[in-house]
Design a protein around this motif. Structure first.
Motif, PDB file in Angstrom:
ATOM      1  N   THR A 146     -50.468  70.503 -87.731  1.00 17.23           N
ATOM      2  CA  THR A 146     -49.734  71.568 -88.410  1.00 17.23           C
ATOM      3  C   THR A 146     -50.122  72.865 -87.723  1.00 17.23           C
ATOM      4  OG1 THR A 146     -49.695  70.379 -90.507  1.00 17.23           O
ATOM      5  CG2 THR A 146     -49.369  72.750 -90.584  1.00 17.23           C
ATOM      6  N   TYR A 147     -49.126  73.686 -87.379  1.00 17.84           N
ATOM      7  CA  TYR A 147     -49.407  74.870 -86.582  1.00 17.84           C
ATOM      8  C   TYR A 147     -48.472  76.018 -86.968  1.00 17.84           C
ATOM      9  CZ  TYR A 147     -45.273  73.346 -83.985  1.00 17.84           C
ATOM     10  OH  TYR A 147     -43.998  72.961 -83.644  1.00 17.84           O
ATOM     11  N   THR A 148     -48.722  77.188 -86.381  1.00 19.90           N
ATOM     12  CA  THR A 148     -47.889  78.368 -86.596  1.00 19.90           C
ATOM     13  C   THR A 148     -47.491  78.947 -85.235  1.00 19.90           C
ATOM     14  OG1 THR A 148     -49.748  79.912 -86.608  1.00 19.90           O
ATOM     15  CG2 THR A 148     -49.162  78.893 -88.720  1.00 19.90           C
ATOM     16  N   GLU A 149     -46.745  80.034 -85.260  1.00 21.24           N
ATOM     17  CA  GLU A 149     -46.344  80.680 -84.008  1.00 21.24           C
ATOM     18  C   GLU A 149     -47.559  81.178 -83.226  1.00 21.24           C
ATOM     19  OE1 GLU A 149     -43.562  83.779 -84.674  1.00 21.24           O
ATOM     20  OE2 GLU A 149     -41.954  82.449 -85.366  1.00 21.24           O
ATOM     21  N   LYS A 150     -48.645  81.422 -83.921  1.00 21.10           N
ATOM     22  CA  LYS A 150     -49.858  81.902 -83.252  1.00 21.10           C
ATOM     23  C   LYS A 150     -50.334  80.909 -82.199  1.00 21.10           C
ATOM     24  CE  LYS A 150     -53.768  81.638 -85.393  1.00 21.10           C
ATOM     25  NZ  LYS A 150     -54.880  81.873 -86.342  1.00 21.10           N
ATOM     26  N   GLU A 151     -50.297  79.619 -82.526  1.00 19.89           N
ATOM     27  CA  GLU A 151     -50.716  78.602 -81.574  1.00 19.89           C
ATOM     28  C   GLU A 151     -49.737  78.513 -80.411  1.00 19.89           C
ATOM     29  OE1 GLU A 151     -52.971  78.657 -84.628  1.00 19.89           O
ATOM     30  OE2 GLU A 151     -51.000  77.809 -85.107  1.00 19.89           O
ATOM     31  N   HIS A 167     -46.291  73.567 -96.120  1.00 19.76           N
ATOM     32  CA  HIS A 167     -47.063  74.699 -96.609  1.00 19.76           C
ATOM     33  C   HIS A 167     -48.366  74.206 -97.229  1.00 19.76           C
ATOM     34  CE1 HIS A 167     -44.441  73.321 -99.906  1.00 19.76           C
ATOM     35  NE2 HIS A 167     -45.446  73.627-100.696  1.00 19.76           N
ATOM     36  N   MET A 168     -49.255  75.138 -97.536  1.00 21.55           N
ATOM     37  CA  MET A 168     -50.546  74.807 -98.129  1.00 21.55           C
ATOM     38  C   MET A 168     -50.390  74.637 -99.636  1.00 21.55           C
ATOM     39  SD  MET A 168     -53.422  74.408 -96.449  1.00 21.55           S
ATOM     40  CE  MET A 168     -53.568  75.638 -95.167  1.00 21.55           C
ATOM     41  N   VAL A 169     -51.096  73.648-100.185  1.00 21.13           N
ATOM     42  CA  VAL A 169     -51.029  73.375-101.619  1.00 21.13           C
ATOM     43  C   VAL A 169     -52.435  73.119-102.161  1.00 21.13           C
ATOM     44  CG1 VAL A 169     -48.699  72.396-101.559  1.00 21.13           C
ATOM     45  CG2 VAL A 169     -50.692  70.902-101.215  1.00 21.13           C
ATOM     46  N   THR A 268     -45.579  79.230 -94.895  1.00 12.84           N
ATOM     47  CA  THR A 268     -44.946  78.077 -94.254  1.00 12.84           C
ATOM     48  C   THR A 268     -45.605  77.776 -92.913  1.00 12.84           C
ATOM     49  OG1 THR A 268     -42.824  78.592 -95.295  1.00 12.84           O
ATOM     50  CG2 THR A 268     -42.771  77.144 -93.383  1.00 12.84           C
ATOM     51  N   TYR A 269     -45.804  76.487 -92.659  1.00 11.44           N
ATOM     52  CA  TYR A 269     -46.354  76.005 -91.396  1.00 11.44           C
ATOM     53  C   TYR A 269     -45.388  74.995 -90.789  1.00 11.44           C
ATOM     54  CZ  TYR A 269     -50.755  77.911 -93.198  1.00 11.44           C
ATOM     55  OH  TYR A 269     -51.723  78.735 -93.698  1.00 11.44           O
ATOM     56  N   SER A 270     -45.547  74.752 -89.518  1.00  8.80           N
ATOM     57  CA  SER A 270     -44.741  73.727 -88.851  1.00  8.80           C
ATOM     58  C   SER A 270     -45.605  72.505 -88.604  1.00  8.80           C
ATOM     59  CB  SER A 270     -44.194  74.249 -87.516  1.00  8.80           C
ATOM     60  OG  SER A 270     -43.320  75.329 -87.713  1.00  8.80           O
ATOM     61  N   PHE A 271     -45.060  71.335 -88.910  1.00  8.17           N
ATOM     62  CA  PHE A 271     -45.739  70.097 -88.530  1.00  8.17           C
ATOM     63  C   PHE A 271     -44.961  69.477 -87.381  1.00  8.17           C
ATOM     64  CE2 PHE A 271     -45.678  65.454 -88.645  1.00  8.17           C
ATOM     65  CZ  PHE A 271     -46.994  65.226 -88.278  1.00  8.17           C
ATOM     66  N   GLY A 272     -45.676  69.084 -86.339  1.00  7.25           N
ATOM     67  CA  GLY A 272     -45.007  68.470 -85.200  1.00  7.25           C
ATOM     68  C   GLY A 272     -46.010  67.961 -84.190  1.00  7.25           C
ATOM     69  N   TYR A 273     -45.528  67.784 -82.980  1.00 12.90           N
ATOM     70  CA  TYR A 273     -46.404  67.279 -81.927  1.00 12.90           C
ATOM     71  C   TYR A 273     -46.393  68.256 -80.750  1.00 12.90           C
ATOM     72  CZ  TYR A 273     -42.047  65.648 -79.732  1.00 12.90           C
ATOM     73  OH  TYR A 273     -40.794  65.571 -79.171  1.00 12.90           O
TER      74      TYR A 273
END
Length: 298
Positions: A146-151, A167-169, A268-273
């Protein structure tokens, strides 16, 4: 000059160490050292500066390593093209993931190996920071995080492909008073025993509440330990929602519920590879990723 020697100088360039490269290439250190010396003698060019601190490419060596990477990618494209003319598929899949999609990845690999028995696979589970490091070092082909635009902005040589948003829960036992809440505010966390998965990005999220007197019971890389803490109402857990939906141990328990955070903590976060752009993707890895996407997205 051989293809193997091109692989050798690329690996040494990645690791900065003959010993580390030899370990990655599964050859002896003397054999690797001798092969590089022979190549430098053949080319009449010093490719590496050797010292106690490691093996650093010379200016000429750096350029040759870049060319070698291009050659190896073209060679892989050639081999992939050859395989398209047959019904066979070979190669190795090395994947690292944070807790959550492990069961999905294992299922996809199992199905792929059933069709193509010659495919080899390795799957590792660890923190986001660990996974990024392993992909950068070439020890892993693809990482799932899980990442954001920062990465995406920070790691320019990594290619990120989003699968879903998340998102975080807060996960709380169904008998906890917090289970009745619609949204979790920061004041509700005061005095709550909390367990965290040992992940840099979860810790960064928690820094947003740094002014509060948190009761962090412990951090762990063991998902079963987190599940036990939730089921026994020992603590609450804060983590990525996608992990709770997909992890086999967490998703099949009905002893706890997920509660969203109130603004401004609903992020919100993005999950991907992601993968290293310098290494590319082999045919078998592309097929693997296509199947993962079909399970998660389609």
């Amino acid at each position: 000059m051989t293809i193997e020697q091109l692989k050798y100088i690329v690996e040494i360039g990645k690791t900065g160490s003959l010993k580390a490269a030899a370990d990655q290439l599964h050859i002896t250190l003397p054999a690797l050292s001798q092969s590089i010396k022979q190549l430098e003698k053949e080319l009449n060019i010093p490719i590496f500066h050797r010292s106690r601190r490691g093996s650093i490419p010379t200016e000429e060596g750096r350029r040759l390593i870049e060319k070698a990477q291009v050659v190896l990618l073209k060679l892989q494209d050639f081999m992939d093209e050859v395989e398209t003319y047959t019904e066979t598929m070979n190669g190795e899949i090395k994947v690292a993931t944070y807790p959550g999609p492990m069961e999905i990845l294992v299922r996809v690999i199992t199905e792929l190996k059933r069709e193509y028995p010659n495919v080899k696979a390795s799957v590792y589970e660890n923190s986001t920071e660990f996974i990024i490091d392993r992909v950068l070092e070439g020890e892993v082909d693809v990482g799932f995080i899980t990442y954001t635009e920062k990465e995406e902005k920070r790691y320019r040589n990594l290619v990120f492909k989003k699968l879903v948003d998340g998102h975080m829960v807060a996960a709380v036992n169904k008998h906890s008073p917090l289970a009745k809440e619609t949204l979790i505010t920061q004041d509700m966390l005061i005095g709550q025993p909390i367990v965290l998965y040992n992940d840099k990005y979860i810790q960064e999220f928690m820094k947003g509440f740094s002014s509060l007197p948190f009761d962090i019971l412990f951090t762990t890389n063991n998902v079963d330990t987190i599940r036990l803490a939730l089921e026994t109402n020992t603590a609450i857990n804060i983590g990525f929602d996608y992990a709770f939906r997909t992890d086999a141990g967490l998703s099949r328990s009905d002893e706890y519920v997920l509660v969203n955070f109130a603004p401004p903590y609903y992020k919100t976060y993005s999950f991907g590879y992601f993968y290293n752009a310098n290494n590319g993707l082999s045919r078998v890895i592309r097929e693997f990723l296509k199947r993962v996407r079909s399970v998660i997205v389609d």
